[in-house]
Each structure stands twice: as structure tokens, then as C-alpha cells.
Scaffold this motif. Sequence first.
Motif, PDB file in Angstrom:
ATOM      1  N   GLY A  83     -23.202-151.135  36.813  1.00 31.89           N
ATOM      2  CA  GLY A  83     -22.533-150.221  35.901  1.00 31.89           C
ATOM      3  C   GLY A  83     -21.247-149.604  36.414  1.00 31.89           C
ATOM      4  N   VAL A  84     -20.611-150.211  37.413  1.00 33.39           N
ATOM      5  CA  VAL A  84     -19.394-149.617  37.969  1.00 33.39           C
ATOM      6  C   VAL A  84     -18.303-149.505  36.907  1.00 33.39           C
ATOM      7  CG1 VAL A  84     -18.361-151.743  38.897  1.00 33.39           C
ATOM      8  CG2 VAL A  84     -17.864-149.562  39.962  1.00 33.39           C
ATOM      9  N   ASP A  85     -18.228-150.481  35.997  1.00 31.43           N
ATOM     10  CA  ASP A  85     -17.198-150.429  34.958  1.00 31.43           C
ATOM     11  C   ASP A  85     -17.385-149.214  34.050  1.00 31.43           C
ATOM     12  OD1 ASP A  85     -16.008-152.726  35.921  1.00 31.43           O
ATOM     13  OD2 ASP A  85     -16.995-154.034  34.473  1.00 31.43           O
ATOM     14  N   SER A  86     -18.619-148.976  33.619  1.00 28.87           N
ATOM     15  CA  SER A  86     -18.850-147.830  32.729  1.00 28.87           C
ATOM     16  C   SER A  86     -18.658-146.514  33.478  1.00 28.87           C
ATOM     17  CB  SER A  86     -20.243-147.890  32.092  1.00 28.87           C
ATOM     18  OG  SER A  86     -21.250-147.763  33.060  1.00 28.87           O
ATOM     19  N   LEU A  87     -18.998-146.503  34.752  1.00 31.00           N
ATOM     20  CA  LEU A  87     -18.804-145.292  35.553  1.00 31.00           C
ATOM     21  C   LEU A  87     -17.310-144.972  35.695  1.00 31.00           C
ATOM     22  CD1 LEU A  87     -20.749-144.036  38.482  1.00 31.00           C
ATOM     23  CD2 LEU A  87     -18.309-144.250  38.765  1.00 31.00           C
ATOM     24  N   LEU A  88     -16.518-145.982  36.043  1.00 34.27           N
ATOM     25  CA  LEU A  88     -15.080-145.752  36.201  1.00 34.27           C
ATOM     26  C   LEU A  88     -14.432-145.416  34.863  1.00 34.27           C
ATOM     27  CD1 LEU A  88     -14.195-148.508  38.813  1.00 34.27           C
ATOM     28  CD2 LEU A  88     -14.453-146.049  39.195  1.00 34.27           C
ATOM     29  N   ALA A  89     -14.889-146.034  33.782  1.00 30.76           N
ATOM     30  CA  ALA A  89     -14.358-145.711  32.451  1.00 30.76           C
ATOM     31  C   ALA A  89     -14.692-144.264  32.086  1.00 30.76           C
ATOM     32  CB  ALA A  89     -14.914-146.673  31.411  1.00 30.76           C
ATOM     33  N   ALA A 116     -24.787-141.780  41.630  1.00 29.10           N
ATOM     34  CA  ALA A 116     -23.846-142.781  41.102  1.00 29.10           C
ATOM     35  C   ALA A 116     -22.470-142.606  41.717  1.00 29.10           C
ATOM     36  CB  ALA A 116     -23.771-142.678  39.577  1.00 29.10           C
ATOM     37  N   LEU A 117     -22.039-141.369  41.894  1.00 24.56           N
ATOM     38  CA  LEU A 117     -20.742-141.122  42.526  1.00 24.56           C
ATOM     39  C   LEU A 117     -20.763-141.540  43.986  1.00 24.56           C
ATOM     40  CD1 LEU A 117     -19.790-137.655  41.016  1.00 24.56           C
ATOM     41  CD2 LEU A 117     -18.656-139.839  40.608  1.00 24.56           C
ATOM     42  N   ASP A 118     -21.850-141.274  44.679  1.00 28.95           N
ATOM     43  CA  ASP A 118     -21.970-141.665  46.087  1.00 28.95           C
ATOM     44  C   ASP A 118     -21.904-143.177  46.241  1.00 28.95           C
ATOM     45  OD1 ASP A 118     -22.242-138.994  46.745  1.00 28.95           O
ATOM     46  OD2 ASP A 118     -24.415-139.081  46.972  1.00 28.95           O
ATOM     47  N   ALA A 119     -22.612-143.895  45.388  1.00 31.43           N
ATOM     48  CA  ALA A 119     -22.607-145.353  45.460  1.00 31.43           C
ATOM     49  C   ALA A 119     -21.215-145.909  45.163  1.00 31.43           C
ATOM     50  CB  ALA A 119     -23.632-145.929  44.482  1.00 31.43           C
ATOM     51  N   TRP A 140     -18.751-148.059  47.657  1.00 31.66           N
ATOM     52  CA  TRP A 140     -18.167-149.326  47.238  1.00 31.66           C
ATOM     53  C   TRP A 140     -16.650-149.301  47.404  1.00 31.66           C
ATOM     54  CZ3 TRP A 140     -15.139-150.115  42.662  1.00 31.66           C
ATOM     55  CH2 TRP A 140     -14.784-151.451  42.458  1.00 31.66           C
ATOM     56  N   MET A 141     -16.018-148.195  46.977  1.00 30.04           N
ATOM     57  CA  MET A 141     -14.566-148.087  47.094  1.00 30.04           C
ATOM     58  C   MET A 141     -14.134-148.039  48.561  1.00 30.04           C
ATOM     59  SD  MET A 141     -13.797-145.538  43.919  1.00 30.04           S
ATOM     60  CE  MET A 141     -12.031-145.771  43.839  1.00 30.04           C
ATOM     61  N   ALA A 142     -14.903-147.384  49.413  1.00 38.03           N
ATOM     62  CA  ALA A 142     -14.579-147.329  50.843  1.00 38.03           C
ATOM     63  C   ALA A 142     -14.683-148.719  51.459  1.00 38.03           C
ATOM     64  CB  ALA A 142     -15.507-146.351  51.556  1.00 38.03           C
ATOM     65  N   ALA A 143     -15.690-149.496  51.078  1.00 36.86           N
ATOM     66  CA  ALA A 143     -15.830-150.860  51.590  1.00 36.86           C
ATOM     67  C   ALA A 143     -14.675-151.731  51.106  1.00 36.86           C
ATOM     68  CB  ALA A 143     -17.170-151.454  51.148  1.00 36.86           C
ATOM     69  N   LEU A 144     -14.281-151.547  49.866  1.00 40.90           N
ATOM     70  CA  LEU A 144     -13.156-152.296  49.319  1.00 40.90           C
ATOM     71  C   LEU A 144     -11.865-151.938  50.051  1.00 40.90           C
ATOM     72  CD1 LEU A 144     -12.478-154.316  47.043  1.00 40.90           C
ATOM     73  CD2 LEU A 144     -12.020-152.332  45.584  1.00 40.90           C
TER      74      LEU A 144
END
Length: 118
Positions: free
Chosen positions: A12-18, A84-87, A91-95
Motif C-alpha cells: 500500500g505504499v502508493d495509497s500511503l504516499l497519495a 505505516a509511517l515507520d515502514a 523503505w525511503m531510507a533504504a532507497l
Amino acid sequence: MTAEERRGPIEGVDSLLAALADPTRRELLDLLASRGEASATTLAEHLPISRQAILKHLAVLDSAGLVSRARVRREVRYAVRPAALDATARWMAALAADWDRRLAEVKRIAEAAEREQG
């Protein structure tokens, strides 16, 4: 980092970022974070939009996994779900780390080429 990890290891990263892209929803998250929990009516007292608009924004945040709701007698109260924000932050830190490694490699190659020419 694998292509799958870059696409988003969290569901659900797309819906979270949206959901986070909207400034009103970010403001709702800030209000909820500072209050702990609140009803849509209470939140509407702090924003220049209707209670119905608040409910629509909360529904988006809820479906993205950013808030939870609990019924307390006749009232529905909302609270931030930080998992959800932590995950997403992980993910963004790994990217970002993957890009840092790539850019360091490009720099190393460019500097080696410059030394060879110089």
C-alpha cells in the motif's frame, strides 16, 4: 537493493504516499498526533472545512493505514497509526542509501577517468 524492494516492500505504499500528498490530510495527522485521538467534530473545529470533508479525508487516511478509528459510545475517535509511517520511512531510507551507493560509484568512476586523462 532489488527491483522489488525499490518498488516498495510495504503493502500500500502508493495509497500511503497519495494520502500524505494532501496538505489537509497532513494537517489532520499533525492534529491527531498532538491530541492522541479526536473525533471528526473536534478536528473540524480546528480546520476551515466541514465535518463531512474531514470524514472524507479521514477515510483516505484510514484506508492508507495511517489512522485507526474506534467507537466510544456514540462517537468515533481517530488516532494516528505510526507503523505505516515507520515502514515507509524505512523503505525511503533504504532507497536513499541505494542511490547514495550508486552516486558514489559514479563519482569513483569519474574521478578514476579524470586521473587517467590527467
